[in-house]
Design an enzyme around this catalytic site. Structure first.
Site, PDB file in Angstrom:
ATOM      1  N   ASN A   1     -59.316  45.429  40.599  1.00 54.72           N
ATOM      2  CA  ASN A   1     -60.204  44.431  41.209  1.00 54.72           C
ATOM      3  C   ASN A   1     -59.882  42.993  40.838  1.00 54.72           C
ATOM      4  O   ASN A   1     -60.719  42.115  40.985  1.00 54.72           O
ATOM      5  CB  ASN A   1     -61.668  44.734  40.853  1.00 54.72           C
ATOM      6  CG  ASN A   1     -62.096  46.085  41.398  1.00 54.72           C
ATOM      7  OD1 ASN A   1     -61.529  46.574  42.372  1.00 54.72           O
ATOM      8  ND2 ASN A   1     -63.075  46.695  40.754  1.00 54.72           N
ATOM      9  N   CYS A   2     -58.669  42.758  40.356  1.00 60.05           N
ATOM     10  CA  CYS A   2     -58.267  41.375  40.067  1.00 60.05           C
ATOM     11  C   CYS A   2     -57.533  40.814  41.279  1.00 60.05           C
ATOM     12  O   CYS A   2     -56.613  41.442  41.784  1.00 60.05           O
ATOM     13  CB  CYS A   2     -57.313  41.328  38.873  1.00 60.05           C
ATOM     14  SG  CYS A   2     -58.127  41.331  37.289  1.00 60.05           S
ATOM     15  N   LEU A   3     -57.912  39.616  41.721  1.00 57.53           N
ATOM     16  CA  LEU A   3     -57.214  39.026  42.862  1.00 57.53           C
ATOM     17  C   LEU A   3     -55.866  38.490  42.431  1.00 57.53           C
ATOM     18  O   LEU A   3     -55.638  38.190  41.283  1.00 57.53           O
ATOM     19  CB  LEU A   3     -58.067  37.904  43.468  1.00 57.53           C
ATOM     20  CG  LEU A   3     -59.399  38.395  44.037  1.00 57.53           C
ATOM     21  CD1 LEU A   3     -60.223  37.234  44.555  1.00 57.53           C
ATOM     22  CD2 LEU A   3     -59.154  39.417  45.151  1.00 57.53           C
TER      23      LEU A   3
ATOM     24  N   ARG B   1     -51.570  47.042  37.752  1.00 55.74           N
ATOM     25  CA  ARG B   1     -52.408  45.870  38.018  1.00 55.74           C
ATOM     26  C   ARG B   1     -53.872  46.303  38.031  1.00 55.74           C
ATOM     27  O   ARG B   1     -54.215  47.308  38.653  1.00 55.74           O
ATOM     28  CB  ARG B   1     -51.995  45.393  39.400  1.00 55.74           C
ATOM     29  CG  ARG B   1     -52.631  44.204  39.941  1.00 55.74           C
ATOM     30  CD  ARG B   1     -52.051  44.057  41.366  1.00 55.74           C
ATOM     31  NE  ARG B   1     -52.580  42.893  42.036  1.00 55.74           N
ATOM     32  CZ  ARG B   1     -53.814  42.825  42.512  1.00 55.74           C
ATOM     33  NH1 ARG B   1     -54.630  43.849  42.373  1.00 55.74           N
ATOM     34  NH2 ARG B   1     -54.217  41.740  43.120  1.00 55.74           N
TER      35      ARG B   1
END
Lengths: 106, 96, 116
Positions: free
Chosen positions: A104-106, A101
């Site tokens: 820094n992606c929510l 993943r």
């Protein structure tokens, strides 16, 4: 039932070594995506990127930027990538590509 | 009967060259001591300003991580098991 | 305004430098210009042929090589530190600008942050 390898609560493979193009097709079904050549161009780019840099692009913006750097404006823009990979394109594409993943992606 | 313990001190150092504890450690070595470099301390293998005592060894995985395989002879690289064995041979150990 | 991020700590031993690299990437994500300067033992980041698999980490040399793709303008290294820790020029990664005087370089940036 197809034997899909274990995935975490966000749908990412627990063991990246289990990834195959067939598994990618299965994961893509989560988002009702039917993988085309256009998808695969991005997915293979991401896998090459990971092999070279030992990380996924850390955020969606950097994902778009890396695609733009490699393939130009036509594909390196968020609308094009959003159409291919709905939701947060970097996250959706990394999930299907069998990569970690983006940090820094929510 | 267990073999006699080594009379010197085993120094396990994980601070980079230039760190105050690195400097203190090297200043306190005696001829009988053995120095083990781990983590950041393995940078000493390629540090022009550090003269390592003969017999110094370093953790191989830390050497390899930092791209220093050419700077440390392979016979001076040890693994974790060998480190454990070393600690068993010394009565006195300092972890810097 | 370009932010100069200074890494003065050795790679792998702590997470400090990795956090600084993340900061640089985050600035780049928002098109804020950023540059990196490696000084002291920090220049060990720039050694070729790193392989951190054996210590269970990602290889920083490979992570760092993504910087230009994200638009991070320049990578600088303190020359004297390179001569100390990476005396063989062939042992250094490509694309590094040598800084003969760190002070002189720092003076050229209005925004300088140190890692850690």
């Amino acid at each position: 039932m197809t034997n899909t390898p274990a995935r975490n609560n966000e749908g990412f493979l627990e063991d990246a070594g289990r990834w195959t193009p067939e598994i990618a097709n299965l994961i893509a079904q989560d988002d009702e995506i039917s993988l085309s050549e256009k998808h695969w161009e991005i997915l293979w780019f991401l896998r090459d990127f990971y092999a070279e840099h030992e990380m996924s692009p850390p955020s969606n913006r950097l994902f778009v930027k890396a695609i733009r750097e490699a393939m130009g404006e036509e594909k390196g823009n968020s609308i094009y990538l959003m159409q291919l990979f709905p939701g947060t394109p970097a996250k959706t594409a990394c999930r299907i590509a069998g990569l970690p993943r983006p940090t820094n992606c929510l | 009967m267990s073999p006699a313990l080594h009379p010197g001190t085993l120094h396990i150092l994980n601070k980079a060259p230039g760190h105050s504890r690195f400097i203190t450690c090297l200043a306190n070595l005696t001829n009988q001591d053995t120095l083990v470099l781990t983590e950041n301390a393995v940078l000493a293998a390629s540090d022009a300003d550090t003269k390592l005592p003969e017999g110094t060894v370093a953790l191989g995985a830390d050497i390899e991580a930092r791209g220093l395989s050419d700077a440390m002879p392979v016979e001076k690289q040890i693994d974790h098991q060998q480190l454990v064995r070393l600690t068993e041979q010394y009565a006195r150990i300092i972890s810097w | 305004m370009t932010t100069l991020i200074v890494i003065d700590q050795a790679p792998y031993g702590t997470w400090v430098g990795r956090e600084a690299l993340d900061m640089a990437f985050s600035l780049a994500a928002f098109d804020q210009p950023a540059a990196l300067l490696f000084i002291g033992a920090g220049v060990a980041w720039l050694r070729r042929a790193q392989n951190a698999a054996g210590i269970g980490q990602k290889t920083l040399e490979k992570n760092l090589s993504a910087a230009p793709l994200f638009g991070i303008e320049q990578l600088f290294a303190e020359q004297t530190a390179c001569e100390r820790f990476l005396p063989d020029p062939d042992s250094r990664v490509k694309g590094i600008t040598m800084a003969g005087s760190v002070n002189h370089l720092l003076e050229q940036y209005d925004h300088v942050v140190f890692a850690g």
